[in-house]
Design a protein around this motif. Structure first.
Motif, PDB file in Angstrom:
ATOM      1  N   SER A 117       0.915  -1.062   0.088  1.00  0.00           N
ATOM      2  CA  SER A 117       0.096   0.028  -0.128  1.00  0.00           C
ATOM      3  C   SER A 117       0.782   1.244   0.102  1.00  0.00           C
ATOM      4  O   SER A 117       0.469   2.079  -0.666  1.00  0.00           O
ATOM      5  N   GLY A 118       1.928   1.043   0.781  1.00  0.00           N
ATOM      6  CA  GLY A 118       2.465   2.448   1.070  1.00  0.00           C
ATOM      7  C   GLY A 118       3.613   2.766  -0.326  1.00  0.00           C
ATOM      8  O   GLY A 118       3.859   3.788  -0.664  1.00  0.00           O
ATOM      9  N   MET A 119       4.169   1.716  -0.530  1.00  0.00           N
ATOM     10  CA  MET A 119       5.336   1.808  -1.816  1.00  0.00           C
ATOM     11  C   MET A 119       4.815   1.668  -3.063  1.00  0.00           C
ATOM     12  O   MET A 119       5.486   2.377  -3.931  1.00  0.00           O
ATOM     13  N   LEU A 120       3.764   1.106  -3.449  1.00  0.00           N
ATOM     14  CA  LEU A 120       2.929   0.831  -4.769  1.00  0.00           C
ATOM     15  C   LEU A 120       1.690   1.825  -4.919  1.00  0.00           C
ATOM     16  O   LEU A 120       1.671   2.415  -5.836  1.00  0.00           O
ATOM     17  N   GLU A 121       0.731   1.386  -3.974  1.00  0.00           N
ATOM     18  CA  GLU A 121      -0.628   1.965  -4.264  1.00  0.00           C
ATOM     19  C   GLU A 121      -0.804   3.195  -3.828  1.00  0.00           C
ATOM     20  O   GLU A 121      -1.485   4.036  -4.873  1.00  0.00           O
ATOM     21  N   HIS A 122      -0.158   3.797  -2.935  1.00  0.00           N
ATOM     22  CA  HIS A 122      -0.368   5.074  -2.406  1.00  0.00           C
ATOM     23  C   HIS A 122       0.490   6.148  -3.333  1.00  0.00           C
ATOM     24  O   HIS A 122       1.575   5.783  -3.796  1.00  0.00           O
ATOM     25  N   GLU A 123      -0.356   7.040  -3.798  1.00  0.00           N
ATOM     26  CA  GLU A 123       0.230   8.106  -4.600  1.00  0.00           C
ATOM     27  C   GLU A 123       0.945   9.003  -3.773  1.00  0.00           C
ATOM     28  O   GLU A 123       0.383  10.101  -3.121  1.00  0.00           O
ATOM     29  N   THR A 124       2.192   9.010  -3.583  1.00  0.00           N
ATOM     30  CA  THR A 124       3.032   9.980  -2.763  1.00  0.00           C
ATOM     31  C   THR A 124       3.015  11.285  -3.329  1.00  0.00           C
ATOM     32  O   THR A 124       2.661  12.424  -2.888  1.00  0.00           O
ATOM     33  N   ILE A 125       3.150  11.188  -4.872  1.00  0.00           N
ATOM     34  CA  ILE A 125       3.069  12.499  -5.554  1.00  0.00           C
ATOM     35  C   ILE A 125       1.629  12.567  -6.210  1.00  0.00           C
ATOM     36  O   ILE A 125       1.404  11.836  -7.145  1.00  0.00           O
ATOM     37  N   GLN A 126       0.952  13.255  -5.655  1.00  0.00           N
ATOM     38  CA  GLN A 126      -0.514  13.244  -6.032  1.00  0.00           C
ATOM     39  C   GLN A 126      -0.609  13.676  -7.694  1.00  0.00           C
ATOM     40  O   GLN A 126       0.113  14.608  -7.917  1.00  0.00           O
ATOM     41  N   GLY A 127      -1.424  12.895  -8.306  1.00  0.00           N
ATOM     42  CA  GLY A 127      -1.987  13.396  -9.610  1.00  0.00           C
ATOM     43  C   GLY A 127      -0.817  12.992 -10.518  1.00  0.00           C
ATOM     44  O   GLY A 127      -1.374  13.398 -11.801  1.00  0.00           O
ATOM     45  N   VAL A 128      -0.128  12.305 -10.388  1.00  0.00           N
ATOM     46  CA  VAL A 128       0.935  11.661 -11.365  1.00  0.00           C
ATOM     47  C   VAL A 128       0.372  10.427 -11.881  1.00  0.00           C
ATOM     48  O   VAL A 128       0.323  10.551 -13.346  1.00  0.00           O
TER      49      VAL A 128
END
Length: 1825
Positions: A1597-1608
């Motif tokens: 979830s943290g490394m792949l699924e979550h968009e750390t850089i939003q909108g990319v």
């Protein structure tokens, strides 16, 4: 929006094509309603006019956007239709090499005809526990979903695998079962999962065969129920089979084979056990040679036979039964070779002594005559009589084949029955998962009864499938509260009724079979009469009256009626069966005895399981005396009943569907035939699923996903706080037709095509935005570029002009300077030339003038000399002439004067004779006298002057004379010289003439020589030039050779260094592997230990009666006590029974055997004791006789003898105690003789355990005491002998007299005897060591000789080699020699270390014995002596002020210490308030005090209790990270303290002098250090498991699924299998969650004082887990392989690296573990087009394997239309470039891998004496010392 509005210019559509089924085309202009023709352009560039159907005016199906092509789920496609499904499957299969695709609830599996590395255990672990939509489609995902639903819903599951022959059904079912076996494990130790998997090779050998479509085609259907218990572990399995293709036993089509088992038998015919079967080549037997293809490429039938036999053995089929099976199979083969000879048209016979029949009868154990008779005859029974009728040859052959088929079918059922028995669950089954591997829909050129049954079964399965899909759709709509509208779908109930209803096909077939003269033709006529023109699904072929057509759900199928009745009746003559039943071969009657006992198919068990459905049948006719005249059930009736039962089972379970597709008929790998694929897609119901989904609302989005995807279509004012309302408002604006969508509770439902429309609007918006952005950016860029170029141009102009001006000025300066330089140069040159010429001229002039002057001088000198000579000569001549003339003149004068005088005289005489004359004479005389007087005066004056002159002249004359004399002499000499010179000149002139002649000759010779010299010079110059060239070449070659030698030497050095580095790395890898293997063993040991403890706890809970007597200690306690004893005298053989204690306690049946061994050992000891007693009696008399001689010896020290006698008495008492306990045990055993005596919990069992435990403990104590006693006896003997050798016997006799029991004498004698033996053994050992040393020296001499000879040979060989090879050989030899010497030195060092450790142990044991002797002496000191030393108790309190860093506690407080310090200690309070590692320091200080007291029992007890206490705490709170970290830190600190204060020099380097004083003095705890090290490894592994369990849910979830850089990255449309949303909700883990967790881990470890190196290893392990899990999920998730996701991953990795930098952990190696993930992210982002890109990828991705690189490239999926897919040719280029790379073929990383841990020594600077014990620990009972 109307669908026709989507048909605009450039829209892409699918049009039918006879070759490719569907072709893609592009609209050239917009479609307008009413147009009859579409202007299209095909992909190859050809323009086409596509005419619409004038009736339906149906437009061609639209093509999906490129970003949707290749989706994991077909229902995610915007346009759901046949061409879209076909194209999506083709793209995934051909381009991406993906064989699995979801289609709603169906998994479509395409057979790749190639082994793929996607079924390993790592893949199983990756799919285990995952949601079905979270990973890429896979058979393991379906199996995991079934397993999860079984556990979650408490409902049985079914996996239905279907498809036509060769599609891969059996393999898919096999992998599903493998998944269950791997994930669940078994509940018992019987390895049920292995048996379940072992059933596959057996069933394949007897039920699979080669067909034209498949080399391993299953010719039967099977349903395997895998049973699970309440904990969902496999406990058993059951198999049901359907419709075995028996006809294949007797007939095979061209290029086909019989069942595999026959060919396996023939291939193994040469085995000794098969000799009696009299087998041969497969081409010899009629039943195996008809297909003409007895061999399958790549298959070894003999090897497969071995696998089959091993599987039979594993499933409990004994060797005798196996040989019986093979005997029957061989009999079937020989039966097929039986030939018949026609006697007439109605009868036949078998040739006499027919060999095949003879062999058949021998193998079957039947009579030859009976079998031969009934093969050619049959018995007919009427109402009144029975008679025997011969049969024709054709009927006989058919009867023979029917018998063979019947035998094989019964054998098949018998094997299935035994397999089921072997797989039968021993405990109650809680639930099951069924795997149905059944034939798919079949249609051939000729379709018979088998195809009819198969298609009937598929109709039933398709109906169940349609109902299930319809039900799921309805549930989804109801759950979302969407208005339910009835979806029209194909209902195949009419087709099923046509087959199975009353008066249906099967009913009419059974009825015709009952008719005496029923035939296929009459049955066909009945079918025509009953159904033709009455049922729309039944048709009659135009050109045939023996066939019928049924419209199945998949296609129309024409069935040939011929053979239907015979196959349905399955007739076998009863007389032949009777002959077989009378066989002497036991197995054969067993095959037929259950025919009457077959259960009715309707009798299902209450649990839902059904008995095995058999294809075996009864004889065609009943016996005459039989009560029931009813015929047996037909094959069709049996099949219908078993199919009904199957459907009941499937309806009672939750089904999961796997549809296998065969991509081509030629078995070519990854080749896709569109026609064949479409046929199967239509047949297997995939397209029906698509149609049902497309009829409603196939596209479904959650509100959050819709908002994230289509946020670009909203304006800022449209965005509300309520996402649902926002989506509603936007959709109402975008799609005017409200029927095209529906709003559910959590999702938005769209009709087909609407998502594509939204995607088109979104793409247009993005395209417009992109164009605007591009326009602005390009304008800005161009302006920036223009300004930059203008500025650059101005700058360049300025610089150029300045440069030009500077260059011109420089040119002028240089010109002027050149002129000046030229002037001065020319002046200088001219001056130099003038000066040179002047100097030359002056020099020439000087030389010339000098030469001329010298010549002139010489000439003047010669002239002068000549003049002088001439002067003298002329003077001499003149004087001579003068003297002659003067003499002549004087003579003449004299003559003349005489004459004149005579004349004058005559005159004077005449004048004298005259006076006048005298007068004249006188006057003249006077004048003359006067003149003469003057003349005289003048002459006097002149005379005087002349005298003076004369004197001067005389002087001058004398000088001149002298000079002249000298000149004369010189002239004389010169004359002589001149004469000589003249002579010499003459001779010289002669010589000159001669020399001139010689000169002339010499000149000619010189000319010749010069010519020769010129020629020679020319040749020499040419030779010199050639030599120079050769020299240059030689120099070049020399330099090249030197360079090569240098390079070679450097390469050799580098290669050696590289080899050394590689060998070092390899050794490090080997060391790590060995360390990892060892730590894995420790992990396994701890797991087994925990399991044993759990079982023991369960047993204690189950046993209600408490254990009497001695309480049994913990197994680890006892094992540790027994395993780590400190007596160096104990041998391995003595240790062995004690070390075997733990396994004996684990397995109850072994306890009794150990007890019996112990009892036997006690008996042997008693016998040995009795023999020693007898020997002692004999020796006693000799001792008494020696009393007189021994009286003079002084008395022995009584105290020591008393001490020894006490020891012996104690040993005797312990011996009696052991006897009593043994008797008690025997009594307990004899009281109860029931079988439960040895069961756990029984009284005898408990007594046995107690006795074994106490015996093992006492045995250790006794061993040490015996050894101490022996050593004391030796020391006493050595101490007494020097004093007086005569006193020993007296003292011994006195001691003997004191001994009242003979046992004491025996023990004393044994001690002396053992002492002698000890001395003798020492002498022998010294002798042996001396001999060994001598032998070793001889060996060394011999080895040196061999080495010398080898060196000489090597030297001789080297001298023959060229210099380069010589250098290389010498280097190689030197390296080899140094390596060998290094290894020898290492071995010697290890031996010396072992020797030192052994000597240290012996030294400490001897020191301990001496201390005990001193203590014993002190105990015997009189009280008066004690009173005389009053100072010692006074000194104790004075020394307490200076603490020694020890803690004192009482023995009984040990458990309290462990409880307060370990069991009940809270890590958080200790970590925050106290110094790190305080418990470890306290424990070590307690150990120090026990060591100070020399109390080995206390040391052992404390260390064992500490280890067990730590294990108990970790077992109790092992899932708490703080607890595990705390005790890992303290265990390591305790281990470091034991090393730091061990006294070994290697660990004392960093100690202070005070710390060196605190070293242990009495005990070597090296073995306990190993125990603690193992414990630390176990704790570390537990720590890794704990942090892995904590991190595991966060990583993906943290490394792949979550968009750390939003909108990319945008969310793509998803199908029915919804993925976990990548939008961060409140409960979703993010990267910040991972970093916070890492911070928590790091802070906890730092607070606990964990070693920095150990923290680095933990961090490295954490990062490896993060990288491995992330990469594995990336490799199994197609939706994650995109450019934007690569950027997200790189950003996340950079955040992790930043965390490492903040914690100063960059050198921990953690970053390197993320390298594969980093390279995978880079691979997603780099260009993937050209060969240069391929080269860059190959060089960049060195941490990824070839399989991983290709997998990422295959999975790469564009999220937006602006991205491009990776071309297949590019992937091929990558594969070619990486072909030579040697790496693992494994796809996934091992996420469970744990790096081997090391504990580098980390000494503490803390002084032990300064440690304070806080009151909060509750350790008031210990005191500082």
């Amino acid at each position: 929006m109307a669908a026709s509005e989507l048909y605009t210019k450039y829209a892409r559509v699918w049009i039918p094509d006879p070759e490719e089924v569907w072709k893609s085309a592009e609209l050239l202009k917009d479609y307008k309603p009413g147009d009859k023709v579409l202007q299209l352009r095909l992909e190859e560039g050809k323009d086409l006019e596509y005419c619409l159907d004038p009736k339906t005016k149906e437009l061609p199906p639209l093509r999906n956007p490129d970003i949707l092509v290749g989706e994991n789920d077909l229902t995610a496609l915007s346009y759901l239709h046949e061409p879209a499904v076909l194209h999506n499957l083709k793209v995934r299969f051909i381009d991406s090499k993906l064989i699995y695709t979801y289609c709603g609830i169906v998994l479509v599996a395409i057979n790749p005809y190639e082994q793929l590395p996607i079924y390993g255990e790592d893949i199983i672990n990756a799919y285990s526990g995952q949601n079905m939509g979270d990973m890429d489609p896979h058979i393991f995902a379906v199996a995991e979903e079934a397993y999860k639903q079984m556990a979650r819903d408490e409902r049985n599951q079914s996996i239905i695998v279907s498809g036509e022959s060769g599609a891969g059904k059996t393999v898919s079912a096999k992998y599903a079962m493998r998944y269950f076996a791997t994930v669940s494990g078994s509940a018992s130790e019987a390895n049920v999962e292995e048996k379940v998997l072992a059933s596959n090779p057996i069933m394949e050998s007897i039920g699979n065969a080669k067909t034209t479509r498949n080399d391993n085609s299953s010719r039967f259907g099977k349903y395997i129920e895998i049973g699970f218990d309440k904990r969902y572990r496999i406990i058993g399995a059951n198999m049901r089979t359907y419709l075995l293709e028996k006809s294949r036993v007797v007939f095979q089509a061209e290029e086909e084979r019989n069942y595999h088992i026959f060919y396996q038998l023939c291939a193994s015919a040469a085995l000794p056990e098969f000799k009696t079967l009299r087998l041969g080549n497969a081409n010899y037997f009629h039943y195996t040679k008809q297909g003409g293809s007895p061999v399958i490429d790549g298959v070894d039938d003999a090897k497969e036979m071995v696998n089959t036999r091993q599987a039979c053995t594993l499933l409990g089929i004994s060797d005798s039964y196996q040989m019986g099976i093979f005997r029957i199979l061989a009999g079937i083969l020989h039966l097929g070779n039986v030939e018949f000879v026609s006697r007439d048209s109605d009868s036949c016979t078998i040739p006499p002594k027919h060999e095949p029949l003879t062999i058949f009868c021998d193998l079957m154990g039947v009579e030859y005559e009976e079998m031969a008779h009934w093969l050619c005859h049959r018995k007919l029974a009427t109402a009144t009589e029975t008679y025997i009728k011969p049969i024709s040859k054709l009927h006989a052959i058919n009867a023979r084949d029917a018998l063979a088929k019947h035998i094989y079918a019964n054998l098949f059922n018998w094997i299935v029955d035994h397999v089921n028995k072997a797989l039968h669950a021993t405990v109650k089954q809680h639930s099951f998962i069924g795997v149905l591997d059944i034939y798919g829909f079949e249609t051939f050129e000729i379709n018979s009864f088998e195809q009819f049954c198969i298609n009937y079964a598929n109709e039933k399965l398709q109906q169940q499938f349609n109902m299930h899909v319809f039900k799921l759709e309805q549930e989804e709509y109801m759950k979302e509260q969407i208005p339910w509208t009835l979806i029209d779908f194909y209902d195949n109930q009419p087709c099923i009724n046509l087959i199975e209803a009353k008066m249906g096909v099967l009913d009419l077939l059974d009825e015709e079979c009952k008719m005496p003269k029923g035939s296929d033709d009459s049955w066909a006529q009945k079918l025509y009469n009953t159904h033709l023109n009455k049922c729309a699904l039944f048709e009659k072929p135009r050109l045939s009256n023996k066939a019928f057509i049924i419209k199945h759900f998949a296609d129309k199928v024409e069935y040939q009626c011929e053979g239907f009745l015979e196959k349905n009746k399955d007739t076998v003559y009863e007389e032949q069966i009777k002959v077989l039943k009378s066989s002497k071969f036991k197995l054969l009657p067993e095959l037929f005895q259950d025919e009457e006992k077959v259960l009715s198919p309707t009798s299902a068990t209450p649990s839902g399981r059904v008995p095995l459905s058999r294809t075996a049948v009864k004889p065609a006719k009943a016996r005459p005396g039989q009560a029931s005249k009813e015929h047996k059930k037909t094959v069709g009736h049996q099949f219908r009943n078993s199919l009904h039962l199957l459907m009941e089972t499937l309806n009672a379970t939750t089904p999961h569907y796997v549809r296998c597709i065969k991509p081509n008929d030629f078995k070519f790998p990854f080749t896709f035939d569109e026609k064949r694929a479409v046929q199967q897609l239509r047949a297997c119901g995939v397209l029906e699923t698509i149609r049902i989904s497309a009829a409603g609302f196939p596209s479904r989005w959650t509100y959050q996903e819709f908002f994230s995807r289509y946020r670009v279509l909203m304006k800022q004012r449209d965005v509300l706080g309520d996402r649902k309302q926002t989506c509603k408002n936007v959709l109402e604006k975008l799609i005017q037709d409200k029927d095209k969508y529906q709003f559910g509770k959590t999702k938005i439902f769209f009709r087909a095509g609407q998502v594509a429309y939204l995607e088109k609007i979104r793409a247009d918006k993005l395209r417009a935005a992109c164009i605007r952005i591009q326009k602005t950016i390009r304008g800005w860029l161009m302006r920036k570029k223009y300004m930059r170029m203008r500025k650059a141009a101005i700058t360049i102009q300025r610089h150029v002009r300045g440069y030009q001006a500077r260059c011109y000025a420089k040119f002028l300066r240089r010109t002027r300077a050149a002129i000046t330089i030229q002037k001065f140069q020319r002046m200088y040159v001219v001056r130099k030339r003038y000066q040179r010429m002047r100097a030359t001229t002056i020099a020439l002039q000087a030389l010339l003038r000098g030469y001329m002057v010298r010549n002139k001088y010489q000439m003047m000198l010669r002239e002068h000399k000549t003049v002088i000579i001439q002067k003298h000569v002329r003077g001499w001549l003149a004087r001579l002439h003068y003297r002659r003339i003067l003499k002549a003149i004087v003579y003449l004068q004299c003559c003349y004067r005489r004459m004149m005088a005579k004349r004058e005289l005559k005159k004077l005489k005449i004048e004298a004779r005259s006076v006048e004359r005298y007068k004249k004479l006188h006057i003249g005389l006077e004048n003359k006298i006067m003149q003469l007087q003057r003349k005289i005066d003048e002459q006097n004056k002149e005379y005087k002057s002349l005298l003076e002159k004369m004197s001067n002249l005389e002087i001058t004359y004398s000088t001149e004379t002298e000079k002249l004399r000298n000149d004369v002499e010189r002239l004389r000499m010169s004359e002589e010289e001149a004469k000589n010179a003249t002579n010499r000149v003459i001779s010289l002139q002669e010589e000159i003439a001669k020399l001139r002649k010689e000169l002339h000759q010499t000149q000619s010779e010189k000319k010749t020589i010069e010519e020769w010299a010129d020629k020679y010079k020319h040749d020499t110059e040419q030779l010199v030039s050639e030599l120079k060239e050769q020299n240059t070449l030689l120099k070049t070659e020399k330099e090249e050779l030197n360079r090569r030698i240098h390079d070679q030497a450097r390469e050799i050095t580098e290669s050696m260094e590289r080899k050394l580095v590689e060998e070092t790395k390899q050794l490090e890898l080997d060391l790590n592997d060995e360390r990892l293997r060892y730590q894995n063993l420790l992990n396994e040991f701890s797991r087994l230990e925990e399991r044993y403890d759990d079982l023991k706890d369960e047993m204690n809970l189950m046993v209600s009666i408490p254990k009497p007597g001695h309480k049994r200690t913990d197994s680890t306690h006892s094992s540790n006590e027994s395993e780590y004893t400190f007596s160096s005298e104990i041998t391995e053989a003595e240790d062995l029974p004690v070390r075997m204690e733990e396994p004996s306690e684990k397995k109850a049946p072994l306890d009794m055997s150990l007890f019996l061994k112990l009892q036997k050992r006690v008996t042997e000891l008693e016998q040995e004791k009795q023999s020693l007693q007898d020997e002692l009696d004999r020796k006693e008399e000799q001792a008494l006789r020696a009393k007189a001689k021994e009286e003079e010896r002084p008395p022995m020290r009584g105290a020591e003898l008393e001490y020894e006698s006490l020891k012996r008495q104690e040993l005797e008492s312990e011996n009696k105690k052991l006897k009593n306990e043994l008797n008690e045990l025997q009594k307990a055993l004899t009281e109860t003789r029931a079988p439960e005596v040895t069961a756990p919990g029984a009284p005898a069992y408990r007594v046995l355990l107690d006795q074994l435990t106490s015996v093992s403990e006492e045995l250790e104590v006794r061993k040490e005491e015996v050894l101490i006693l022996r050593s004391q006896l030796v020391s006493q003997k050595e101490a007494i002998q020097p004093k007086n050798t005569m006193t020993d016997a007296t003292l011994l006799l006195e001691d003997v007299q004191k001994m009242k029991d003979k046992g004491e004498i025996a023990q004393a004698y044994i001690g002396l005897k053992e002492t002698n033996r000890l001395l003798e053994s020492q002498l022998q050992s010294q002798k042996k060591s001396h001999e060994n040393e001598l032998e070793s020296l001889r060996g060394e001499i011999q080895s040196l000789k061999e080495e010398n000879n080898r060196q000489q040979q090597l030297l001789a060989q080297n001298l023959q080699l060229p210099p380069e090879a010589r250098i290389e050989a010498s280097l190689q030899h030197e390296i080899t020699r140094l390596t060998n010497e290094n290894l020898d030195l290492m071995e010697q060092l290890e031996k010396q270390d072992k020797t030192v450790r052994k000597l240290k142990k012996q030294l400490k044991v001897f020191a301990k014995k001496i201390g005990e002797l001193e203590v014993g002496q002190m105990e015997n000191i009189s009280p008066g002596q004690i009173i005389d030393e009053p100072i010692r108790p006074v000194n104790i309190p004075r020394k307490e002020k200076d603490f020694q860093g020890m803690l004192e506690y009482k023995r009984e407080d040990e458990q309290k210490l462990v409880k307060n310090l370990i069991l009940e200690l809270k890590p958080r309070g200790v970590a925050v308030n106290l110094i790190p590692g305080l418990p470890a320091y306290i424990l070590f200080m307690c150990v120090r005090h026990a060591d100070y007291l020399n109390d080995d029992q206390k040391v052992r007890s404390l260390l064992t209790s500490t280890i067990n206490g730590i294990k108990k705490v970790l077992k109790k709170r092992g899932d708490d990270f703080e607890t595990v970290s705390f005790w890992l830190s303290n265990t390591c600190r305790f281990l470091h303290c034991l090393k730091q204060y061990s006294g070994e020099e290697g660990f004392m380097k960093h100690n202070t002098p005070r710390q060196n004083e605190h070293c242990l003095t009495n005990f070597d705890l090296a073995e306990y250090r190993q125990v603690l090290s193992d414990l630390a490894i176990q704790i570390y592994q537990q720590l890794v498991r704990v942090l892995e369990n904590i991190l595991q849910p966060m990583i993906v979830s943290g490394m792949l699924e979550h968009e750390t850089i939003q909108g990319v990255s945008g969310v793509k449309p998803t199908g029915l299998r919804k993925r976990t949303s990548s939008i961060a909700d409140e409960g979703t883990y993010t990267l910040d969650s991972i970093i916070r967790q890492l911070n928590s881990f790091h802070s906890v470890m730092c607070q606990h004082g964990m070693d920095p190196e150990l923290i680095k290893q933990v961090v490295k392990q954490m990062f490896y887990i993060i990288g491995a899990v992330t990469l594995n999920n990336l490799l199994l998730r197609k939706d994650m392989c995109s450019w934007s996701k690569g950027m997200q991953i790189r950003y996340n990795v950079s955040q992790l690296e930043e965390w490492l930098r903040d914690k100063n952990l960059m050198n921990s190696g953690a970053k390197e573990t993320l390298e594969p993930l980093i390279q995978a992210a880079q691979l997603l982002q780099v260009k993937k087009k050209t060969d240069e890109d391929a080269e860059a990828i190959c060089s960049m991705c060195n941490a990824l394997t070839t399989a991983q690189i290709v997998k990422v490239l295959n999975l790469y999926t564009p999220v937006n239309e602006f991205e491009e897919r990776v071309l297949v040719s590019f992937i091929r280029t990558i594969q070619v470039r990486l072909r030579d790379r040697k790496d693992s073929p494994q796809l996934l990383m091992d996420a469970k891998h744990i790096f081997p841990v090391t504990f580098p020594f980390n000494p503490s600077s803390l002084a032990l004496e300064t440690i304070q014990i806080p009151a909060s620990l509750g350790l008031g009972f210990i005191s500082r010392v």
